[in-house]
Design a protein around this motif. Structure first.
Motif, mmCIF file in Angstrom:
data_model
loop_
_atom_site.group_PDB
_atom_site.id
_atom_site.type_symbol
_atom_site.label_atom_id
_atom_site.label_comp_id
_atom_site.label_asym_id
_atom_site.label_seq_id
_atom_site.Cartn_x
_atom_site.Cartn_y
_atom_site.Cartn_z
ATOM 1 N N PHE A 22 5.219 14.936 -4.220
ATOM 2 C CA PHE A 22 5.920 15.641 -3.540
ATOM 3 C C PHE A 22 5.873 15.223 -1.939
ATOM 4 N N LEU A 23 5.036 14.440 -1.598
ATOM 5 C CA LEU A 23 4.943 14.305 0.060
ATOM 6 C C LEU A 23 6.119 13.261 0.541
ATOM 7 N N LYS A 24 6.596 12.412 -0.303
ATOM 8 C CA LYS A 24 7.994 11.642 0.270
ATOM 9 C C LYS A 24 9.203 12.509 0.327
ATOM 10 N N ASN A 25 9.103 13.734 -0.314
ATOM 11 C CA ASN A 25 10.376 14.651 -0.034
ATOM 12 C C ASN A 25 10.311 15.594 1.154
ATOM 13 N N ARG A 26 9.156 15.462 1.869
ATOM 14 C CA ARG A 26 9.121 16.341 3.169
ATOM 15 C C ARG A 26 10.092 15.549 4.221
ATOM 16 N N PRO A 27 10.689 16.589 5.080
ATOM 17 C CA PRO A 27 11.716 15.932 6.113
ATOM 18 C C PRO A 27 11.023 14.821 7.159
ATOM 19 N N ASN A 28 11.304 13.640 7.372
ATOM 20 C CA ASN A 28 10.817 12.880 8.269
ATOM 21 C C ASN A 28 9.517 12.514 7.465
ATOM 22 N N LEU A 76 6.311 10.349 6.545
ATOM 23 C CA LEU A 76 5.739 8.895 6.808
ATOM 24 C C LEU A 76 5.205 8.512 5.593
ATOM 25 N N VAL A 77 4.845 9.318 4.640
ATOM 26 C CA VAL A 77 4.660 8.583 3.031
ATOM 27 C C VAL A 77 5.682 8.023 2.586
ATOM 28 N N TRP A 78 6.977 8.602 2.644
ATOM 29 C CA TRP A 78 8.101 7.952 2.506
ATOM 30 C C TRP A 78 8.577 6.624 3.082
ATOM 31 N N LEU A 79 8.320 6.820 4.386
ATOM 32 C CA LEU A 79 8.755 5.676 5.318
ATOM 33 C C LEU A 79 7.725 4.434 5.034
ATOM 34 N N LEU A 80 6.321 4.680 4.616
ATOM 35 C CA LEU A 80 5.638 3.619 4.335
ATOM 36 C C LEU A 80 6.254 2.984 3.092
ATOM 37 N N ARG A 87 3.377 -7.291 5.992
ATOM 38 C CA ARG A 87 2.483 -6.230 5.372
ATOM 39 C C ARG A 87 1.321 -5.956 6.158
ATOM 40 N N MET A 88 0.771 -6.771 6.653
ATOM 41 C CA MET A 88 -0.466 -6.395 7.441
ATOM 42 C C MET A 88 -0.053 -5.865 8.694
ATOM 43 N N ASN A 89 1.266 -6.116 9.371
ATOM 44 C CA ASN A 89 1.700 -5.308 10.359
ATOM 45 C C ASN A 89 2.206 -3.940 10.144
ATOM 46 N N VAL A 90 2.467 -3.875 8.797
ATOM 47 C CA VAL A 90 2.793 -2.500 8.203
ATOM 48 C C VAL A 90 1.408 -1.622 8.300
ATOM 49 N N VAL A 91 0.410 -2.003 7.841
ATOM 50 C CA VAL A 91 -1.026 -1.349 7.791
ATOM 51 C C VAL A 91 -1.450 -1.227 9.387
ATOM 52 N N ARG A 92 -1.069 -1.852 10.081
ATOM 53 C CA ARG A 92 -1.254 -1.895 11.533
ATOM 54 C C ARG A 92 -0.581 -0.550 12.251
ATOM 55 N N MET A 93 0.530 -0.411 11.551
ATOM 56 C CA MET A 93 1.616 0.582 12.184
ATOM 57 C C MET A 93 1.198 1.687 11.992
ATOM 58 N N PHE A 94 0.824 2.072 10.635
ATOM 59 C CA PHE A 94 0.429 3.357 10.292
ATOM 60 C C PHE A 94 -0.903 3.543 10.333
ATOM 61 N N TRP A 95 -2.019 2.772 10.881
ATOM 62 C CA TRP A 95 -3.228 3.041 11.080
ATOM 63 C C TRP A 95 -3.636 4.108 11.965
ATOM 64 N N PRO A 96 -2.920 4.196 13.191
ATOM 65 C CA PRO A 96 -3.113 5.297 14.321
ATOM 66 C C PRO A 96 -2.908 6.487 13.680
ATOM 67 N N VAL A 97 -2.010 6.664 12.730
ATOM 68 C CA VAL A 97 -1.902 7.876 11.839
ATOM 69 C C VAL A 97 -2.939 8.392 11.640
ATOM 70 N N GLN A 98 -3.693 7.559 10.723
ATOM 71 C CA GLN A 98 -5.262 7.884 9.983
ATOM 72 C C GLN A 98 -6.017 8.234 11.184
ATOM 73 N N LEU A 142 0.986 -1.243 -0.065
ATOM 74 C CA LEU A 142 0.112 0.040 -0.117
ATOM 75 C C LEU A 142 0.962 1.384 0.041
ATOM 76 N N THR A 143 0.462 2.158 -0.912
ATOM 77 C CA THR A 143 1.001 3.580 -0.779
ATOM 78 C C THR A 143 0.099 4.170 0.257
ATOM 79 N N TRP A 144 0.335 5.524 0.644
ATOM 80 C CA TRP A 144 -0.347 6.512 1.612
ATOM 81 C C TRP A 144 -1.823 6.441 0.976
ATOM 82 N N ASP A 145 -1.916 6.503 -0.189
ATOM 83 C CA ASP A 145 -3.136 6.744 -0.901
ATOM 84 C C ASP A 145 -4.045 5.624 -0.733
#
Length: 340
Positions: A105-111, A113-117, A133-144, A15-18
């Motif tokens: 453009f989002l991946k170029n911002r400092p730190n 999360l779009v790049w990190l994902l 990859r499901m662990n990755v989804v769970r990792m970023f779910w709280p940001v949403q 998954l990308t951030w989108d």
């Protein structure tokens, strides 16, 4: 009688951030369920699209968001299909994600999360990739969750919420205890460190990589030519580092599976080459049309596609016959004419 079946959602290989946002709003706002209450199916779990069971919601796998030109993101498509436009913060997020799909453009911002994902999929893991990859989804779910809670409860939103600092600011805005903010931030900082170490290893690796093939491509409005390379690797981090290290204008990457990716440097026109490829192999090539460094992909880390039948020599011949590389000087002239 109520249907007791557990809802199933089908997503791309990764998954990308989108796509993550689209999944979040479909599950939370349309189904009104928690992530643990749905089954997330990944595209490569099925032998082909014809074997996908009925009733599985297709989130940008068979029905691509940009197929009819009316949506700029998978998120926008889910918003339109499920009637979610009135959710606080949704319009602003759709606008940002649509722009990011155009420009990256989002991946170029400092730190970022779009790049990190994108990077964490390549990180080492001690579980099967399907679980990773499901662990990755769970990792970023709280940001949403943090974003939409802040949008729901506050008029003044955090600037650049899809960064590490922005996420911490969202948590603070939502009244999260300082200890929890520090813990969540620390977890993501460790992931950033792992991702950057992976990038550093990729940089070290490309110094010793030798191209499988070298070939010449013509320059636009010039009688000169430039050397391009073809390498073979499955490491998603290597191509960009290779381009930086070897300074080639065009790079072809071939995976062990036989799938290809074609990278170019700068503002280039890949449309004639894309059209030539599609004429030979319809339906298996994707043209990423971002203004800076567009791509041609025969499958990717997030997209399934049948393997190209072209052998390297045939693909190289198509590139040489359908691509003219614009030099940096010519690109600068184009920017000056357009006022950019």
């Amino acid at each position: 009688m109520k249907d007791a079946r557990i809802p199933e959602v089908m997503v791309p290989k990764t998954l990308t951030w989108d796509k993550l946002t689209a999944l979040y709003i479909y599950v939370v706002y349309h189904l009104k369920l928690a992530l643990s209450e749905v089954v997330v199916r990944f595209e490569d779990e099925f032998p082909d699209h014809g074997s996908i069971p009925e009733g599985v919601y297709d989130l940008d796998v068979v029905r691509k968001y940009n197929a009819d030109g009316r949506c700029g993101s998978a998120t926008q498509r889910v918003v339109q299909e499920c009637g979610l436009a009135a959710i606080p913060g949704m319009a602003e997020l759709v606008e940002v994600l649509n722009e990011n799909n155009r420009t990256g453009f989002l991946k170029n911002r400092p730190n970022s999360l779009v790049w990190l994902l994108r990077e964490v999929y390549e990180a080492g893991h001690n579980v099967p990739f399907s679980e990773h990859r499901m662990n990755v989804v769970r990792m970023f779910w709280p940001v949403q969750e943090a974003y939409f809670q802040a949008a729901r409860e506050h008029d003044d939103m955090v600037q650049q919420p899809l960064t590490l600092d922005g996420y911490a600011a969202l948590l603070q805005l939502n009244g999260c205890p300082a200890e929890e903010i520090a813990e969540r931030r620390s977890q993501l900082e460790r992931e950033f460190e792992r991702a950057r170490n992976g990038r550093e290893r990729a940089r070290e690796k490309v110094e010793s990589i030798q191209p499988t093939r070298t070939f010449w491509i013509s320059l636009y409005q010039s009688s000169k030519s430039a050397e391009a390379h073809l390498i073979q690797t499955d490491d998603q981090r290597l191509p960009r580092e290779y381009l930086r290290e070897h300074m080639v204008p065009l790079l072809v990457v071939r995976k062990r599976s036989g799938n290809y990716a074609i990278f170019v440097r700068g503002h280039q026109d890949l449309l004639p080459l894309y059209q030539a490829l599609v004429a030979l192999e319809p339906g298996i090539w994707f043209h990423d049309t971002r203004p800076d460094s567009p791509l041609l992909l025969n499958g990717s880390s997030s997209r399934m596609a049948p393997t190209s039948k072209l052998v390297p020599a045939q693909l190289i011949e198509l590139i040489q016959g359908n691509y003219l590389h614009r030099t940096r000087r010519f690109q600068e002239k184009l920017r000056q004419r357009s006022g950019r």
